[in-house]
Design a protein around this motif. Structure first.
Motif, short mmCIF file in Angstrom:
data_model
loop_
_atom_site.label_atom_id
_atom_site.label_comp_id
_atom_site.label_asym_id
_atom_site.label_seq_id
_atom_site.Cartn_x
_atom_site.Cartn_y
_atom_site.Cartn_z
N GLY A 59 57.86 14.39 -3.27
CA GLY A 59 58.87 14.03 -4.26
C GLY A 59 59.32 15.23 -5.07
O GLY A 59 60.53 15.42 -5.31
N LEU A 60 58.37 16.07 -5.50
CA LEU A 60 58.73 17.27 -6.24
C LEU A 60 59.54 18.22 -5.38
O LEU A 60 60.48 18.88 -5.85
N SER A 61 59.17 18.33 -4.10
CA SER A 61 59.93 19.19 -3.19
C SER A 61 61.36 18.70 -3.06
O SER A 61 62.30 19.51 -3.02
N ALA A 62 61.54 17.39 -3.02
CA ALA A 62 62.89 16.84 -2.94
C ALA A 62 63.70 17.19 -4.19
O ALA A 62 64.88 17.55 -4.11
N LEU A 63 63.07 17.09 -5.37
CA LEU A 63 63.75 17.46 -6.61
C LEU A 63 64.13 18.94 -6.60
O LEU A 63 65.24 19.32 -7.01
N LEU A 64 63.22 19.79 -6.13
CA LEU A 64 63.51 21.22 -6.08
C LEU A 64 64.64 21.51 -5.10
O LEU A 64 65.45 22.43 -5.32
N VAL A 65 64.72 20.74 -4.02
CA VAL A 65 65.82 20.92 -3.07
C VAL A 65 67.15 20.56 -3.73
O VAL A 65 68.18 21.22 -3.50
N VAL A 66 67.16 19.53 -4.58
CA VAL A 66 68.39 19.17 -5.30
C VAL A 66 68.79 20.30 -6.24
O VAL A 66 69.98 20.67 -6.32
N TYR A 67 67.82 20.86 -6.96
CA TYR A 67 68.13 22.03 -7.81
C TYR A 67 68.65 23.18 -6.96
O TYR A 67 69.61 23.88 -7.34
N LEU A 68 68.02 23.41 -5.82
CA LEU A 68 68.45 24.49 -4.94
C LEU A 68 69.87 24.25 -4.45
O LEU A 68 70.67 25.20 -4.33
N LEU A 69 70.22 23.00 -4.19
CA LEU A 69 71.58 22.67 -3.76
C LEU A 69 72.59 23.02 -4.85
O LEU A 69 73.65 23.61 -4.57
N ILE A 70 72.27 22.70 -6.09
CA ILE A 70 73.17 23.02 -7.20
C ILE A 70 73.36 24.53 -7.32
O ILE A 70 74.49 25.03 -7.47
N VAL A 71 72.26 25.27 -7.23
CA VAL A 71 72.34 26.73 -7.31
C VAL A 71 73.16 27.28 -6.14
O VAL A 71 74.01 28.17 -6.31
N GLU A 72 72.92 26.74 -4.95
CA GLU A 72 73.64 27.22 -3.76
C GLU A 72 75.13 26.96 -3.90
O GLU A 72 75.96 27.81 -3.54
N ARG A 73 75.51 25.79 -4.39
CA ARG A 73 76.94 25.49 -4.54
C ARG A 73 77.57 26.38 -5.62
O ARG A 73 78.74 26.76 -5.51
N GLY A 74 76.79 26.70 -6.65
CA GLY A 74 77.31 27.64 -7.65
C GLY A 74 77.52 29.02 -7.07
O GLY A 74 78.54 29.68 -7.35
N LEU A 75 76.57 29.50 -6.26
CA LEU A 75 76.73 30.81 -5.63
C LEU A 75 77.87 30.80 -4.63
O LEU A 75 78.58 31.80 -4.46
N ARG A 76 78.06 29.67 -3.94
CA ARG A 76 79.18 29.57 -3.01
C ARG A 76 80.51 29.68 -3.75
O ARG A 76 81.45 30.34 -3.28
N ALA A 77 80.59 29.04 -4.91
CA ALA A 77 81.81 29.16 -5.71
C ALA A 77 82.03 30.60 -6.15
O ALA A 77 83.17 31.10 -6.16
N ALA A 78 80.93 31.30 -6.50
CA ALA A 78 81.04 32.70 -6.90
C ALA A 78 81.56 33.56 -5.75
O ALA A 78 82.35 34.48 -5.97
N LEU A 79 81.12 33.28 -4.55
CA LEU A 79 81.58 34.06 -3.40
C LEU A 79 83.04 33.78 -3.07
O LEU A 79 83.76 34.67 -2.62
N ALA A 80 83.48 32.54 -3.29
CA ALA A 80 84.82 32.15 -2.86
C ALA A 80 85.89 32.42 -3.89
O ALA A 80 87.07 32.57 -3.53
#
Length: 496
Positions: free
Chosen positions: A377-398
């Motif tokens: 369950g904690l790993s799933a929560l961390l994956v959701v946080y990681l998704l938010i960070v990844e989408r933010g970095l993707r916006a920065a790249l684009a």
């Protein structure tokens, strides 16, 4: 204003029109993901009631429905004001926020007398207050999207925001401990029923200033003076900004007595500097400065004491929390035991004992959730946080302008670093901090500041994904200068 005329739709134009349709259709994907997130929140609430009450009340769905209405309102705002924004950001954050509200209601149910649990109002207790804070935070994010139609507009106030950020950072340090200190860290301003954690808003203001400053000083800071072990190091005269922020972070460490806040501010500046210059040497210099300063504070705490004593005590608890498990190390020990008790799959929502954990609604909410959801369950929560960070970095790249790249990249990294600081402190990877877990912990300051952060990321991602047609091409041109070169290609030229 007219765009340079073209005699007939070209393949590129057709592709742009297809891109417009594709970007707009993503709002429906956002809505679907948002509904799925609320279904998961409702299922979590039902499972909590089944374990705590041995039944599921007819009102179990009401918190999820209230949250769904709030998030649906923000979705409609995004649909009209930022139609090209990333469709994954809102559902991911809504899921975290909803699970946080659900867990806080679970604490309310656990603390209520057994006979009164079924009658506990949906909007009572910590969970009810968090619902109200969520409404306020989402309204704040929607207002930001309505006011800030272009992320570059806030660069006009960069120096003002930088000064405001420094004031907000240092304000708790100069106030009396009676109104600013909690659990040994001076991060709050408590005035009766009103309390605020100004550092949560300071990080946003400082990031705007860092991004603006580094865009203009990027070429100077990229210059190298000598090469060592294959790495180009900057000139000594250019170390001034880094040393200045390092000193400020040490002052935060000493006078606010919190390693996490110090690491957060210094880390986001160094990483933003690295994004601007692409020099690995800045990361190495930052690591050496920070860990050297932390070790110096530890040594001075063991010898001199005074303002360094609190950090020395926290470091000693971190090194061996079981040396005094019933007093100084009690909080960390209970957090480690909760994580260990959870195992792989946890005790189930509502099946743990989070009331034993001190400050489980704030600093240790991740440990309380870990006891009931387990490692998976904690790993799933961390994956959701990681998704938010990844989408933010993707916006920065684009995104097409340098300020937006630094701003979005810095915001995404800061969110990830804050999660690392929290999880690292609870799991004994680093000393405990006074930071709150984004979107999960109780409290209005953290929730509002982090929803503002998401609002800025939504605005930047909208600019990044918006096709360069018509007015959008004009918006891509930096104010006061020629079209900016992006990977060697200029943006579309607009003729008056």
């Amino acid at each position: 204003m007219t765009v340079a005329a073209t005699p007939a739709p070209s393949p590129a134009t057709a592709g742009e029109q297809s891109g417009v349709r594709l970007a707009r259709s993503r709002r429906n994907a956002e809505l679907s993901l948002l509904l799925l997130a609320m279904v998961l929140v409702a299922a979590y609430g039902a499972t909590v009631e089944a374990n705590l009450l041995d039944t599921v009340t007819p009102d179990f769905w009401m918190p999820a429905a209230a949250l769904g209405a709030v998030f649906l309102g923000l979705h409609l705002v995004i649909r009209f004001l930022a139609p090209f924004a990333d469709p994954a950001l809102l559902p991911a954050v809504a899921l975290l926020n909803g699970l946080g509200v659900g867990f806080l209601r679970r604490i309310d149910l656990g603390e209520a007398p057994v006979a009164d649990r079924e009658e506990l109002a949906v909007f009572a207790g910590i969970g009810g207050r968090q619902l109200a804070w969520t409404l306020g935070a989402v309204i704040l994010a929607a207002s930001l999207l309505a006011i800030m139609r272009d992320h570059r507009s806030i660069s006009r106030y960069a120096y003002t925001l930088g000064l405001a950020g420094i004031v907000l950072v240092m304000l708790p340090a100069v106030l009396p401990a009676s109104i600013s200190e909690r659990n040994g860290a001076k991060l709050w301003i408590d005035l009766g029923a009103f309390s605020i954690q100004p550092g949560e808003f300071a990080k946003l203001a400082l990031l705007v200033f860092f991004a603006y400053y580094l865009v203009r000083k990027r070429e100077v800071l990229s210059l190298a003076s000598r090469r060592f072990l294959g790495i180009d190091f900057p000139r000594g005269r250019d170390l001034g900004p880094v040393v200045g922020v390092w000193l400020v972070s040490l002052l935060v460490l000493v006078f606010e007595k919190d390693l996490g806040t110090s690491l957060l501010y210094f880390g986001m500046f160094v990483v933003t500097l690295y994004i601007a210059t692409e020099r690995v040497s800045w990361l190495l210099i930052g690591l050496v400065l920070f860990f050297g300063g932390a070790y110096l504070a530890y040594v001075l705490g063991s010898t001199v004491g005074g303002p360094f004593a609190n950090f020395y005590l926290r470091a000693e608890i971190w090194l061996d929390p079981f040396a005094d498990p019933t007093d100084k190390g009690y909080q960390l020990v209970q957090g480690l035991l909760a994580l260990g008790t959870g195992g792989l799959f946890g005790a189930g929502p509502g099946g743990g004992q989070p009331d034993i954990l001190p400050e489980v609604q704030n600093d240790f909410i991740f440990a309380g959730i870990g006891e009931e959801l387990g490692l998976f369950g904690l790993s799933a929560l961390l994956v959701v946080y990681l998704l938010i960070v990844e989408r933010g970095l993707r916006a920065a790249l684009a995104v097409r302008d340098s300020f937006g790249k630094l701003l979005a990249g810095g915001l995404a990294f800061t969110l990830g670093l804050q999660v690392f600081v929290i999880v690292g402190g609870i799991s004994k990877l680093i000393p405990l901090t006074g930071q709150t877990t984004p979107f999960l912990s109780a409290g209005g300051s953290s929730l509002m500041a982090n929803w503002l952060l998401i609002g800025v990321l939504l605005r930047v991602s909208d600019g990044a994904r918006r096709p360069l047609t018509g007015g959008a091409a004009k918006a891509a041109r930096p104010a006061g200068g020629p079209p900016e070169q992006i990977h060697g290609a200029p943006t579309e030229v607009i003729k008056p």
